[in-house]
Design a protein around this motif. Structure first.
Motif: not given
Length: 377
Positions: A104, A149-150, A152-154, A156-157, A187, A196, A199
Motif C-alpha cells: 500500500y 484513490q490510492e 483511499c485504498r490504503y 480502507e486497508s 469514500n 464505484e 465506496r
C-alpha cells in the motif's frame, strides 16, 4: 472585521442564501493575503517543503500539511490561476513523505529519513485524500484523483474486523472516529466522482459503526475512540462530530435520501449549540463550521422541505429560518476566532476564544484559519 460584516448581513436579510453571488474583492483579498503569508513563511527551500513553524527548519507533520492542502484548494476555487500552481508545488513536496509498504502506498506522518521507521496514520491519509479529491473537482487534474484513490485504498486497508478504521498502522491500534469518519467522507467524495458502488457501501458501514458505538445518546455528539481493550474513550472533539455531519450530508448527495440531510442539520444544530458555549481549539473547530454551513446552505436554497421524520413515520417541515439560525451560529463562531486577533507577527493561536500569544506559530493552526477564511466567504 470581515465576518462581523457578513454576520450582520445575514441577520438583516433573514433566510440565508449563500449562493446568491460571488464574494466581494476585499473579502477574497483578505483571505489571499493570509494564505500567501502561510505559503511563503512556512516554505523551506533547504529541504523543499513546508516547516512546522514560519522560518523553521523542522519539516511539518502530515496532519498540518493535510490542512494546508485544504486551505490552498479552497483558494483555488476563487483564484485558479494563482493557487493551482501553489497547490501543485505543495502536492509535489509531499513526495518526501510518500512510501509503499505491505503493498500500500501512503503518506508517512513525518518526512521520511533513513534513520527512522515508517509511522503511517490512517487519519492523516484520509485528510489528505479528501483534499486531493477536492483538488480534482476544482482543477480536473487526474493525478490528484489517482492519488486520492490510492490513498483511499490504503485507508480502507485499516478497517478492523471489529468495525471502524484503525487510527494508525500499528498492532492493537485504537479504532477512532477521527479515522473512520474521514474515511467515510473520502469514500463518498470519490463515489460522487467515480461512482464505484463499493465506496458507498464502505462509507455507509463506517458511519453506521460510529453511530452505534461513538454517539453519546444524551447530546448526539461523537466520542473519540475505542481502545484495543474495548473501552470507549469519551472525549468529544469538534472534528469528530463535524465529520459525522459531513458524512450524512454527502450520503444525502450520494443517495438522494432526504433523511440524511435532516440528520445532518440536526447534528449540526446540536454541535454548534454545544461548542459555542465550550469552544474547542482552532485546528478542530473550523471543520465544524464548514460542515454545518454545508447543510445550512442546502436548506437555505430549498426554503421549505417536507420529509419523513427520522424519529418515525410522521412528516415534518424543515424551514429556511432553521437553516438561517444554523448559518448565523456558524458565522458567529468563525467570527469569534478571527476577531480575537493575532499576535505581533500576524499569526493566530490555538485558542478559539482566547487572544493568541507571540508563541502562536504552528502551521496546523494557521492553515486552519486560512481554510476557515475561505469556506466562510
Amino acid at each position: 472585521m470581515l465576518l462581523a460584516f457578513r454576520l450582520a448581513t445575514v441577520l438583516a436579510q433573514g433566510p440565508i442564501r449563500f449562493a446568491s453571488g460571488p464574494a466581494g474583492a476585499p473579502e477574497v483579498a483578505r483571505c489571499a493575503r493570509f494564505t500567501d503569508k502561510c505559503l511563503s513563511s512556512f516554505w523551506n527551500s533547504g529541504f523543499g517543503g513546508y516547516a512546522s513553524e514560519p522560518g523553521g527548519s523542522t519539516p511539518a507533520f502530515m496532519w498540518d500539511l493535510g490542512v494546508l492542502l485544504s486551505a490552498v484548494v479552497a483558494g483555488t476555487e476563487f483564484d485558479r490561476k494563482k493557487y493551482e500552481p501553489e497547490f501543485a508545488k505543495l502536492y509535489s513536496s509531499l513526495d518526501q513523505y510518500w512510501s509503499v509498504s505491505e503493498g500500500y502506498g501512503a503518506y508517512n506522518s513525518e518526512l521520511i529519513r533513513p534513520t527512522k521507521h515508517l509511522d503511517r496514520y490512517y487519519d492523516d491519509n484520509a485528510w489528505v485524500g479528501i483534499a486531493l479529491a477536492d483538488a480534482y473537482r476544482v482543477t480536473r487534474d487526474r493525478r490528484y484523483l489517482l492519488r486520492a484513490q490510492e490513498v483511499c485504498r490504503y485507508v480502507e486497508s485499516g478497517r478492523s474486523k471489529l468495525g471502524g478504521v484503525c487510527w494508525r498502522e500499528a498492532p492493537n491500534s485504537d479504532r477512532n472516529a477521527c479515522s473512520t469518519l474521514p474515511a467515510a467522507v473520502l469514500n463518498l467524495r470519490l463515489y460522487l466522482i467515480d461512482h464505484e458502488a463499493a465506496r458507498l457501501t464502505a462509507a455507509q458501514a463506517e458511519v453506521d459503526w460510529v453511530r452505534s458505538t461513538h454517539v453519546d445518546p444524551k447530546d448526539g455528539l461523537v466520542w473519540d475512540h475505542v481502545e484495543a481493550s474495548g473501552k470507549v474513550e469519551k472525549t468529544k472533539w469538534t472534528y469528530n462530530t463535524a465529520m459525522l455531519i459531513k458524512s450524512d450530508y454527502l450520503l444525502w448527495r450520494a443517495t438522494g435520501n432526504h433523511l440524511f440531510l435532516e440528520q445532518s442539520q440536526s447534528e449540526a444544530l446540536k454541535a454548534i449549540g454545544h461548542w459555542r458555549l465550550k469552544p474547542d481549539i482552532v485546528p478542530f473547530m473550523h471543520l465544524l463550521v464548514e460542515a454545518s454551513l454545508h447543510t445550512a446552505r442546502e436548506y437555505s436554497e430549498r426554503h421549505v422541505v417536507s420529509m419523513p421524520s427520522l424519529g418515525g413515520s410522521t412528516s415534518s417541515a424543515l424551514h429556511a429560518p432553521a437553516a438561517s439560525m444554523l448559518g448565523v451560529a456558524c458565522l458567529a463562531s468563525a467570527n469569534k476566532a478571527l476577531n480575537r486577533g493575532h499576535n505581533s507577527e500576524g499569526w493566530f493561536g490555538a485558542g478559539w476564544a482566547q487572544p493568541p500569544t507571540d508563541k502562536s506559530r504552528q502551521l496546523l493552526w494557521q492553515a486552519s484559519i486560512a481554510r476557515l477564511m475561505w469556506v466562510t466567504l
